[in-house]
Enzyme design. Structure first.
Site, PDB file in Angstrom:
ATOM      1  N   ARG A 288       0.823  -1.220   0.000  1.00 40.51           N
ATOM      2  CA  ARG A 288       0.000   0.000   0.000  1.00 40.51           C
ATOM      3  C   ARG A 288       0.854   1.266   0.000  1.00 40.51           C
ATOM      4  O   ARG A 288       0.485   2.275   0.604  1.00 40.51           O
ATOM      5  CB  ARG A 288      -0.972   0.021   1.184  1.00 40.51           C
TER       6      ARG A 288
ATOM      7  N   GLU B 128      -4.598   4.365   0.978  1.00 44.40           N
ATOM      8  CA  GLU B 128      -4.961   3.104   0.332  1.00 44.40           C
ATOM      9  C   GLU B 128      -6.338   3.164  -0.332  1.00 44.40           C
ATOM     10  O   GLU B 128      -6.515   2.705  -1.454  1.00 44.40           O
ATOM     11  CB  GLU B 128      -4.942   1.986   1.383  1.00 44.40           C
TER      12      GLU B 128
ATOM     13  N   ASP C 187     -12.079  -1.533   7.777  1.00 45.03           N
ATOM     14  CA  ASP C 187     -10.680  -1.487   7.364  1.00 45.03           C
ATOM     15  C   ASP C 187     -10.349  -0.192   6.629  1.00 45.03           C
ATOM     16  O   ASP C 187     -10.299  -0.179   5.401  1.00 45.03           O
ATOM     17  CB  ASP C 187     -10.392  -2.705   6.457  1.00 45.03           C
TER      18      ASP C 187
ATOM     19  N   GLU D 189      -5.836 -12.533   7.712  1.00 46.35           N
ATOM     20  CA  GLU D 189      -5.481 -12.557   6.289  1.00 46.35           C
ATOM     21  C   GLU D 189      -4.349 -13.550   5.989  1.00 46.35           C
ATOM     22  O   GLU D 189      -3.386 -13.236   5.317  1.00 46.35           O
ATOM     23  CB  GLU D 189      -5.117 -11.149   5.807  1.00 46.35           C
TER      24      GLU D 189
END
Ligand code: BDP
Length: 718
Positions: free
Chosen positions: A202, A428, A400, A325
């Site tokens: 990112r 991001e 998020d 993740e």
């Protein structure tokens, strides 16, 4: 080209009989700064010459002498920064033969390292301010006007020096100074999501700042300039690597590289931290398991910590993304996040290190069907089970880093745990390094959100400042691009994060004005125009991307473009539809008691406010409610569909207005950055139009509603 600072060799002479150095600057206006192309490298530390002769004289009158020690690395960097800053601001190529004592003196230091500070009897006050706090005060001593920059600690003195230079950079009067500052939080960190291979997760500003291949031998000049920039804001920690951490990050070879960076940062008060991979004992150490209960694993972490502290004695600690993740974690062994965090905490505790254990977990639908509820559901029951040197690091909102989220329900919910906030500086989800989006207003909204945890007024800022240990982190937007952040305006978000980490009460306007003043121009009209552009830019981005509480409808890879149309049945939370739930009748995610009941994770006054359609903030309407397209909010009389169209369009119009405003600055800011921004604004407009048109077309395809008459923007391509 040689810079002004290279041409100046100010003299420091040791005063006879004194154990500290006296440096004398008799500063004259004999030369102007050489013309230098503006490439953004200098950030907000440009130290442009004071143009107004009267003001320059007024400043000079207070700085005919500088009394400061240079016996330690930090004292040396204070001296260097002053020399650099003052020579840029006030000019100065004349050397004085003797210390000049006729005008005012600048006295800098701690009572321990500078007798001139000790003589002022400030100890009790300095103690109150701690090692990072400082005083900047105009005093008269034996008939002589002094400006004292004093702290109990050397780092505090450094922060005070930067503050003092900021006063000059922003052209403040310095005749009657009475400033006392101390930071609200102990640890003020940047999290770099930088990989060992030089890429940045990112990151939109080129490769990683850390050139691992050249380390530890080759120290880029940038490392020091990075540290200067951080220290100028009061930031005191850097997590060097990505939260998706490679086990090799902890190899001896890489630790030596980290140690070399730590060495450069140390005089600036910046401690190095590392993100660690929970499976390191297995993947790097060759053990059969990474199970926290296994004695060999515990031993491995203890030995690793010992090794790290041998190389980096002031190492800050570990940041951990676990069971999130795809990252390994204690749940792989049927254990909890607390078990995992405490394992690492035990290893670091003898050395004074901390663990920052992230609460960014959402992978298991078994925890809850609503992704927004999962982190709270997993962490709240663990309150009180983390060791004292563990922080739970919580993102600002429950999903998020969306353009707008309600505050994360964990804030105010874990009284027996030190919570720290994780803010995202890198854009991001808000146009990467293309869009001008000033994030301070968003962070203000977050910090001021009232959790009601201890009754009304329990703002997020108060809640995490009240933890046993206090910290805040910002995901950095830095890289090797010449201007550090990929966009001159992205620098403002690094700046704003640092300033808010120091003082969460600063207003977005104050931060923007300061930054513009130092970064662009001291011309009041330029400051007003740019500040104005910046202050509305976040709301504009929310409007052209995800207004009214829409969230996570961006495309899944780059998170730059819109993708409201995506359906993903296997992993629903990776599709736009999961979040907006638009159908022929209506739109929005029902998180009230009739839906996922996420509202129940907030204290009752907050949950009730969000639940009730009449009290739910319109900006979060579709976050908490599924409403008919024709639903009208009583106050404004527009249907949700009309309001959505109006907001999307307003976001685009704001970008057009910024273009017009920017055009008025032609010739008033340097041509290099003027043109660079102009191009970026064009790209931002295209980005905003794409969001508006893609989203409205998609929602129209679902609801079959015409656009409101007055909106002409949504033309199908002919
Ligand atoms: C998401 C990012 C991803 C990060 C993750 C995290 O898209 O790249 O690894 O957050 O914070 O927002 O761990």
């Amino acid at each position: 080209m040689t810079s002004a600072i290279d041409q100046i060799s100010s003299r420091r002479s040791q005063s006879p009989g004194s154990r500290f150095y006296l440096g004398a600057f008799l500063l004259a206006l004999l030369f102007a700064l050489p013309l230098q192309a503006e490439d953004g490298y200098r950030l907000w530390l440009r130290y442009e010459a004071v143009g107004d002769p009267t003001q320059r004289e007024a400043y000079l009158a207070h700085i005919t002498e500088i009394v400061a020690a240079t016996n330690s690395p930090t004292q040396q960097v204070i001296w260097d920064e002053l020399k650099h800053g003052l020579s840029g601001l006030l000019g100065g190529d004349r050397q004085c033969e003797q210390t000049v004592t006729c005008g005012g003196a600048l006295v800098i230091g701690t009572p321990a390292n500078n007798p001139a500070v000790a003589a002022l009897g400030l100890d009790a006050e300095l103690k109150q301010l701690g090692n990072d706090g400082y005083l900047i005060r105009s005093v008269t001593n034996s008939g002589r006007a002094l400006t004292v920059i004093a702290s109990q600690g050397e780092t505090g003195t450094l922060y005070g020096t930067f503050h003092y230079l900021r006063l000059l950079q922003t052209r403040q009067a310095i005749d009657h100074l009475a400033i006392a500052e101390k930071p609200a939080l102990e640890r003020r960190l940047l999290n770099h999501w930088d990989n060992l291979n030089g890429s940045v997760e990112r990151g939109y500003a080129g490769k990683s700042l850390w050139q691992w291949a050249g380390l530890p031998g080759k120290l880029e000049p940038r490392y020091r300039d990075y540290a200067r920039a951080d220290a100028s804001l009061g930031l005191n920690g850097a997590v060097l690597n990505n939260v998706n951490a490679r086990p090799e990050q902890l190899s001896t070879e890489n630790l030596k590289k980290a140690a070399a960076l730590a060495e450069v940062f140390r005089p600036y008060g910046i401690r190095v931290y590392l993100s660690v991979n929970f499976a390191s004992p297995k993947k790097l150490g060759g053990l059969k398991t990474a199970n926290p209960k296994d004695p060999a694993v515990r031993k491995w972490w203890r030995q690793k910590a010992d090794e790290i502290y041998t190389l980096i004695p002031d190492f800050g600690g570990f940041l951990v993304k676990a069971n999130s993740e795809g990252q390994p974690g204690p749940q792989d062994y049927g254990l909890t996040h607390a078990d995992g965090a405490n394992l690492l905490a035990d290893a670091l505790a003898p050395h004074g290190g901390v663990v920052m254990w992230r609460a960014f977990v959402y992978n298991s639908p078994k925890v809850d069907q609503d992704r927004a509820k999962r982190a709270y559901a997993e962490f709240k029951p663990l309150d009180g089970r983390f060791s004292d040197n563990v922080f739970v690091q919580v993102k600002t909102g429950p999903i998020d880093f969306q353009p707008r989220e309600p505050f994360h329900p964990l804030f105010g919910a874990m009284h027996k745990t030190s919570l720290m906030a994780e803010l995202e500086i890198t854009q991001e989800n808000m146009g990467h390094a293309t869009d001008l989006v000033f994030l301070a207003p968003m962070w203000r909204e977050f910090l001021e959100s009232d959790t009601h945890a201890d009754g009304p007024g329990s703002t997020v800022a108060k809640m995490f400042a009240a933890s046993a240990h206090t910290a805040i982190a910002g995901v950095a937007n830095t890289g090797q691009d010449r201007n550090w952040c990929g966009y001159d305006f992205a620098q403002a978000n690094w700046y704003a994060f640092g300033r808010l980490a120091w003082n969460s009460r600063l207003s977005a306007a104050q931060i923007a004005e300061e930054w513009v003043n130092m970064t662009w121009s001291n011309d009041p009209e330029v400051i007003a125009t740019i500040t104005n552009m910046m202050l509305g830019s976040w709301e504009a981005c929310v409007d052209y991307e995800m207004p009214l509480g829409l969230h996570h409808i961006m495309e899944g890879g780059g998170h730059y473009d819109p993708a409201p149309q995506t359906h993903n049945n296997k992993s629903p939370e990776y599709s736009g539809w999961y979040y907006h739930q638009a159908d022929a009748r209506g739109i929005g995610f029902d998180r009230t008691a009739s839906g996922s009941d996420a509202v129940a994770q907030y204290a009752p006054p907050v949950g009730d406010c969000f639940s009730n359609l009449n009290t739910c903030p319109p900006d979060l309407l579709l976050w908490f409610h599924h409403v008919d397209w024709d639903y009208k909010k009583s106050s404004d009389g527009r249907t949700v569909w009309d309001e959505l169209c109006v907001r999307y369009n307003a976001g685009v119009e704001y970008v057009k207005t910024m273009q017009v405003q920017w055009e008025t600055l032609r010739g008033r800011v340097d041509p290099e950055r003027f043109e660079a921004v102009q191009k970026k604004l064009e790209a931002q407009l295209a980005h905003a139009v794409n969001w508006r048109d893609t989203c409205l077309r998609y929602f129209q395809s679902v609801n079959n509603k015409p656009l409101p008459d007055h909106l002409a923007m949504h033309k199908e391509p002919s």
